[in-house]
Design a protein around this motif. Structure first.
Motif, PDB file in Angstrom:
ATOM      1  N   VAL A   1     -19.212 -15.759  34.916  1.00 30.46           N
ATOM      2  CA  VAL A   1     -19.671 -16.723  35.924  1.00 30.46           C
ATOM      3  C   VAL A   1     -18.967 -16.482  37.250  1.00 30.46           C
TER       4      VAL A   1
ATOM      5  N   HIS B   1     -20.607 -36.613  46.082  1.00 35.83           N
ATOM      6  CA  HIS B   1     -22.049 -36.479  45.883  1.00 35.83           C
ATOM      7  C   HIS B   1     -22.814 -37.486  46.722  1.00 35.83           C
TER       8      HIS B   1
ATOM      9  N   GLY C   1     -21.781 -27.763  39.628  1.00 38.24           N
ATOM     10  CA  GLY C   1     -21.593 -26.358  39.293  1.00 38.24           C
ATOM     11  C   GLY C   1     -21.702 -25.427  40.476  1.00 38.24           C
TER      12      GLY C   1
ATOM     13  N   HIS D   1     -24.584 -28.951  44.631  1.00 37.62           N
ATOM     14  CA  HIS D   1     -24.977 -29.459  43.324  1.00 37.62           C
ATOM     15  C   HIS D   1     -23.842 -29.346  42.314  1.00 37.62           C
TER      16      HIS D   1
ATOM     17  N   PHE E   1     -15.114 -16.666  36.320  1.00 37.83           N
ATOM     18  CA  PHE E   1     -14.686 -17.077  34.981  1.00 37.83           C
ATOM     19  C   PHE E   1     -15.535 -16.285  34.008  1.00 37.83           C
TER      20      PHE E   1
ATOM     21  N   GLY F   1     -19.460 -24.865  42.640  1.00 36.24           N
ATOM     22  CA  GLY F   1     -18.193 -24.170  42.836  1.00 36.24           C
ATOM     23  C   GLY F   1     -17.229 -24.904  43.765  1.00 36.24           C
ATOM     24  N   LYS F   2     -17.530 -26.147  44.093  1.00 40.78           N
ATOM     25  CA  LYS F   2     -16.683 -26.923  45.013  1.00 40.78           C
ATOM     26  C   LYS F   2     -15.284 -27.120  44.444  1.00 40.78           C
ATOM     27  N   SER F   3     -15.224 -27.618  43.203  1.00 37.59           N
ATOM     28  CA  SER F   3     -13.910 -27.880  42.604  1.00 37.59           C
ATOM     29  C   SER F   3     -13.117 -26.590  42.451  1.00 37.59           C
TER      30      SER F   3
ATOM     31  N   GLU G   1     -14.171 -35.938  44.770  1.00 41.70           N
ATOM     32  CA  GLU G   1     -14.867 -37.137  44.288  1.00 41.70           C
ATOM     33  C   GLU G   1     -13.904 -38.311  44.102  1.00 41.70           C
TER      34      GLU G   1
ATOM     35  N   TYR H   1      -5.232 -22.458  40.133  1.00 40.10           N
ATOM     36  CA  TYR H   1      -5.271 -21.068  39.693  1.00 40.10           C
ATOM     37  C   TYR H   1      -5.446 -20.154  40.893  1.00 40.10           C
TER      38      TYR H   1
ATOM     39  N   ALA I   1     -17.980 -18.230  39.891  1.00 35.78           N
ATOM     40  CA  ALA I   1     -17.858 -19.642  40.266  1.00 35.78           C
ATOM     41  C   ALA I   1     -17.770 -19.806  41.779  1.00 35.78           C
TER      42      ALA I   1
ATOM     43  N   GLN J   1     -10.773 -34.075  40.531  1.00 39.38           N
ATOM     44  CA  GLN J   1     -11.964 -34.738  39.995  1.00 39.38           C
ATOM     45  C   GLN J   1     -11.646 -35.387  38.649  1.00 39.38           C
TER      46      GLN J   1
HETATM   47  N1  LIG Z   1     -12.003 -23.207  33.870  1.00 38.00           N
HETATM   48  C1  LIG Z   1     -13.269 -22.719  33.864  1.00 38.00           C
HETATM   49  N2  LIG Z   1     -13.641 -21.808  32.937  1.00 38.00           N
HETATM   50  C2  LIG Z   1     -14.901 -21.306  32.925  1.00 38.00           C
HETATM   51  N3  LIG Z   1     -15.854 -21.653  33.791  1.00 38.00           N
HETATM   52  C3  LIG Z   1     -15.554 -22.551  34.744  1.00 38.00           C
HETATM   53  C4  LIG Z   1     -14.240 -23.131  34.822  1.00 38.00           C
HETATM   54  N4  LIG Z   1     -14.221 -23.994  35.858  1.00 38.00           N
HETATM   55  C5  LIG Z   1     -15.449 -23.958  36.390  1.00 38.00           C
HETATM   56  N5  LIG Z   1     -16.248 -23.099  35.738  1.00 38.00           N
HETATM   57  C6  LIG Z   1     -17.636 -22.773  36.079  1.00 38.00           C
HETATM   58  O1  LIG Z   1     -17.676 -22.457  37.445  1.00 38.00           O
HETATM   59  C7  LIG Z   1     -18.820 -22.996  38.073  1.00 38.00           C
HETATM   60  C8  LIG Z   1     -18.404 -23.875  39.226  1.00 38.00           C
HETATM   61  O2  LIG Z   1     -17.798 -25.073  38.715  1.00 38.00           O
HETATM   62  P1  LIG Z   1     -17.133 -26.181  39.634  1.00 38.00           P
HETATM   63  O3  LIG Z   1     -16.449 -27.124  38.724  1.00 38.00           O
HETATM   64  O4  LIG Z   1     -16.329 -25.541  40.693  1.00 38.00           O
HETATM   65  O5  LIG Z   1     -18.407 -26.871  40.276  1.00 38.00           O
HETATM   66  P2  LIG Z   1     -18.474 -28.178  41.192  1.00 38.00           P
HETATM   67  O6  LIG Z   1     -19.195 -27.771  42.408  1.00 38.00           O
HETATM   68  O7  LIG Z   1     -17.143 -28.775  41.348  1.00 38.00           O
HETATM   69  O8  LIG Z   1     -19.414 -29.107  40.308  1.00 38.00           O
HETATM   70  P3  LIG Z   1     -19.374 -30.717  40.123  1.00 38.00           P
HETATM   71  O9  LIG Z   1     -20.120 -31.297  41.251  1.00 38.00           O
HETATM   72  O10 LIG Z   1     -20.088 -30.925  38.831  1.00 38.00           O
HETATM   73  O11 LIG Z   1     -17.960 -31.132  40.073  1.00 38.00           O
HETATM   74  C9  LIG Z   1     -19.588 -23.724  36.996  1.00 38.00           C
HETATM   75  O12 LIG Z   1     -20.604 -22.850  36.528  1.00 38.00           O
HETATM   76  C10 LIG Z   1     -18.563 -23.969  35.915  1.00 38.00           C
HETATM   77  O13 LIG Z   1     -19.177 -23.975  34.664  1.00 38.00           O
END
Ligand SMILES: Nc1ncnc2c1ncn2[C@@H]1O[C@H](COP(=O)(O)OP(=O)(O)OP(=O)(O)O)[C@@H](O)[C@H]1O
Ligand SMILES: [Mg+2]
Lengths: 419, 262
Positions: free
Chosen positions: B23, B206, B46, B44, B20, B48-50, B174, B60, B25, B92
């Motif tokens: 980033v 989590h 961020g 943790h 992104f 990148g799981k979601s 989650e 996407y 991700a 989520q």
């Molecule tokens: N649509 C987006 N646009 C820009 N950055 C994004 C987008 N979606 C996620 N990110 C960034 O990508 C990284 C991974 O995010 P993601 O949501 O996949 O983490 P996660 O593991 O699911 O975290 P959480 O446990 O908080 O849900 C993060 O740094 C987030 O800020």
């Protein structure tokens, strides 16, 4: 749609304890399925009517004036049904007045200067052409919004200028008249009503339909074993609707043709409006398209994740809006018996105000088509009443502007209090 | 190393990356999932799981990498594509249209219709009542807009939507975040039952204890990269915690580092 304000369900098991805590109005609204906000607007309409009637010395609440009010308001009402979908989907359309003018001019021009005068197919074909043009305009604006990513506010603000200019360009500003005599009936002139007997027949059919569909929905829910609202509430709703329909027919029949006792009956443009309302309510509540529009308004991301084709639905919304502008253009040109390049000027304000006053939330996701019609009646009543009172047009536009702001303010406050 | 069951993997995501802007991700991540298996995705905020599972859900497209369903390479570009492969997702964010009621949300995008092609709201309400009562017997206000519902009820709606359509692959991001202990237990039961039916489940949570109880394997991510995948039965919670926090595999973690986690 079953899931919106119009169709809130009463769960008998929940109704008993909560009924004690709810206020009388809310209790009433829960049992009848009428939104409190809609009830407030109904109350406002009654107040407006009584006050205007008093100030005008009894001129306002006459069959003649109510007939004229209905005819004058039908174009705005027709477009307001589409504006509900546009606003529910979190868009806006500022171009509807100009599009009305552009399509109206095109229809008049085709009818008078292109197609042979007097040919039986002339005016029907101009209507078809107008509808097609409306669809094209919608396609154009919808594509900019959906695929171009340009906010609807900007696209339709551009459209406001483009189509007003277009309306002028067609004949270099020249007014086109007269139109076909049969076509003129669509505008609701002296002969543009259906007469007493057909009005009664239609009214009774409408009452029968209300009874039939209410009971059908009820038995279907009962068959599934779902909670249903109390019988007295159902009957009260049926009676209210029937009274409204019959009252409307009586008033329209009470206005006679000049120098005679012949009742006019329901004017054709109002019939067109009613047909549009039925079709659009149906589309909003019983088709997937309607459901997707509401889903997009409630949560665009969720809509996309559910596999809804958000872009295509957006374009469809604007196509529907464009075609409704064409219908309004037919009614307007037929009533004026002419095409003029200024037709529909500032109509967008009345149309948006009608939708918002009728409970369509600018935040998206909420709104009903019958509500928008109520809003259109309120707007038209204010306008018509002020004309009766001899209020100048400049003062009228000040009032309409203030009403628009207050309606949106009410929406904001109402939504804030719900959270 | 982990020892996946012998049959063909239901899902295989190979070398998936997603950026992104600046980033990264998801960075070159590979995970897989077998029928009747629960794979816990940990990491943790961020990590990148979601983002990873959203590419499987069609939210996407991936920048690079490949996805295989039952051994066949597939292109998942839209949520519709994902649904066609039997992939259902509990997001989520829940992804509910707040202004619509529960039945409308459950069937959003695949409404039941009458013979005339119109919405069959009664049939949808009927099925919605059945599935929601199974998840949550106290569910009453089904016809209210979901914005008027409690967090737990909203989550129930999102879960119900995912299990309503005979999923083969279930993504749960989650799923119990807003649920009380009783409902959480119900979801755990549900996961066990779906597992028995041969459904593969990606479970993001989590709650390390939940994941340990329910998952056959855990995959841990940190800063967009995959730290590693392990059989749940062959690692301790501390070792997994070390993977999450230190980003190191159990064999690389020193006892001192593990001690510092507490
Ligand atoms: N649509 C987006 N646009 C820009 N950055 C994004 C987008 N979606 C996620 N990110 C960034 O990508 C990284 C991974 O995010 P993601 O949501 O996949 O983490 P996660 O593991 O699911 O975290 P959480 O446990 O908080 O849900 C993060 O740094 C987030 O800020
Ligand atoms: Mg996440």
């Amino acid at each position: 749609m079953a899931s919106h304000v119009e169709a809130k369900e009463v769960e008998p098991e929940a109704a008993a304890p909560t009924a004690l805590r709810l206020g009388a109005v809310e209790q009433f609204s829960r049992l009848t399925g009428l939104d409190t906000r809609l009830l407030a607007m109904l109350g406002a309409l009654v107040v407006i009517w009584v006050v205007l009637d008093f100030l005008s010395g009894g001129l306002f609440l006459t069959p003649r004036n109510l007939f004229n009010l209905a005819v004058q308001g039908s174009a705005v009402g027709i477009m307001a049904t589409g504006m509900v979908l546009v606003i529910v989907a979190r868009h806006i359309d500022l171009s509807v007045g100009s599009v009305l003018g552009f399509i109206g001019m095109s229809i008049a021009f085709l009818q008078v200067e292109v197609f042979p005068l007097g040919a039986a197919w002339n005016w029907p074909l101009t209507i078809v052409a107008g509808l097609a043009l409306g669809a094209l305009v919608g396609l154009w604006q919808g594509a900019w919004v959906a695929y171009g990513g340009v906010p609807a506010f900007v696209v339709t603000l551009g459209g406001l200028l483009i189509f007003r200019g277009g309306a002028f360009e067609i004949t270099d500003g020249r007014t086109v008249a007269p139109l076909d005599p049969v076509y003129q009936l669509l505008g609701g002139g002296v002969d543009g009503s259906i007469g007493a007997t057909p009005s009664w027949v239609l009214g009774l059919i409408a009452v029968a339909a209300v009874v039939f569909f209410s009971l059908k929905a009820r038995t279907k829910r009962a068959r599934y074993g779902f909670p249903i609202k109390p019988l007295w509430a159902e009957i009260a709703m049926i009676c209210a609707w029937s009274a409204l329909i019959i009252g409307f027919v009586i008033v329209m029949n009470a206005y006679t043709k000049p120098r005679s006792d012949i009742p006019r009956g329901i004017p054709v443009p109002v019939l067109i409006l009613l047909a549009v309302v039925i079709v659009m309510t149906f589309v909003a509540r019983f088709t997937t398209f309607g459901r997707y529009v509401f889903a997009m308004g409630g949560n665009p991301e969720a809509a996309a994740l559910s596999g809804i084709n958000v872009k295509r639905t957006t374009i469809m919304i604007f196509v529907v809006m464009g075609m409704l502008c064409a219908v309004a253009a037919v009614v307007t040109t037929a009533r004026l018996n002419a095409g003029t390049n200024s037709m529909g000027t500032l109509a967008e304000l009345n149309v948006i105000a009608a939708a918002v006053i009728g409970g369509t939330s600018l935040a998206g996701g909420l709104g009903t088509i019958p509500g928008a019609i109520l809003g259109a009646v309120i707007m038209q009543s204010l306008d018509n009443g002020m004309v009766l009172l001899g209020v100048s047009s400049s003062l009228r536009s000040i009032v309409i502007g203030l009403v628009l702001i207050c309606a949106v303010w009410f929406d904001v406050v109402y939504n804030r209090n719900r959270r | 190393m982990s020892t996946p069951p012998a049959s063909a993997p239901l899902v295989e995501m190979r070398n998936i990356s997603k950026r992104f802007g600046g980033v990264h991700a998801v960075d070159d991540v590979s995970v897989d999932l077998y029928p009747g298996e629960v794979v816990g995705l940990l990491g943790h905020n961020g990590a990148g799981k979601s983002t990873l599972i959203k590419m499987l859900a069609g939210a996407y497209p991936a920048d690079s990498g490949e996805i295989y369903i039952s051994g066949e390479k597939v292109a998942i570009e839209t949520p519709r594509d994902a649904r066609r492969y039997g992939i259902e997702t509990i997001y989520q964010t829940l992804a509910l249209a707040d202004n619509l009621d529960a039945p409308a949300n459950l069937f959003l995008g695949r409404e039941l219709r009458t013979s005339l092609g119109l919405l069959d709201d009664d049939a949808m309400e009927h099925e919605a009542r059945a599935v929601l009562h199974r998840l949550n017997p106290n569910f009453k206000n089904i016809k209210d807009p979901v914005k008027n519902m409690s967090g737990g009820q909203r989550q129930s709606v999102a879960i119900a939507r995912a299990i309503l359509f005979n999923a083969k692959i279930l993504i749960m991001d989650e799923p119990t975040a807003a649920l009380g202990p009783q409902e959480t237990a119900m979801v755990a039961e549900l996961i066990k039952q779906l597992k028995k039916e041969g459904i593969g489940i990606f479970l993001i949570s989590h709650d390390l204890h939940d994941v340990f109880d329910l998952s056959d394997r855990v995959s841990v991510m940190k800063n967009g990269r995959l730290v590693g995948t392990r059989d749940t039965s062959k690692v301790t919670k501390d070792e997994v915690l070390g993977m999450i926090i230190l980003g190191k595999l159990p064999e690389e973690e020193t006892p001192e580092e593990l001690a510092e986690l507490h």
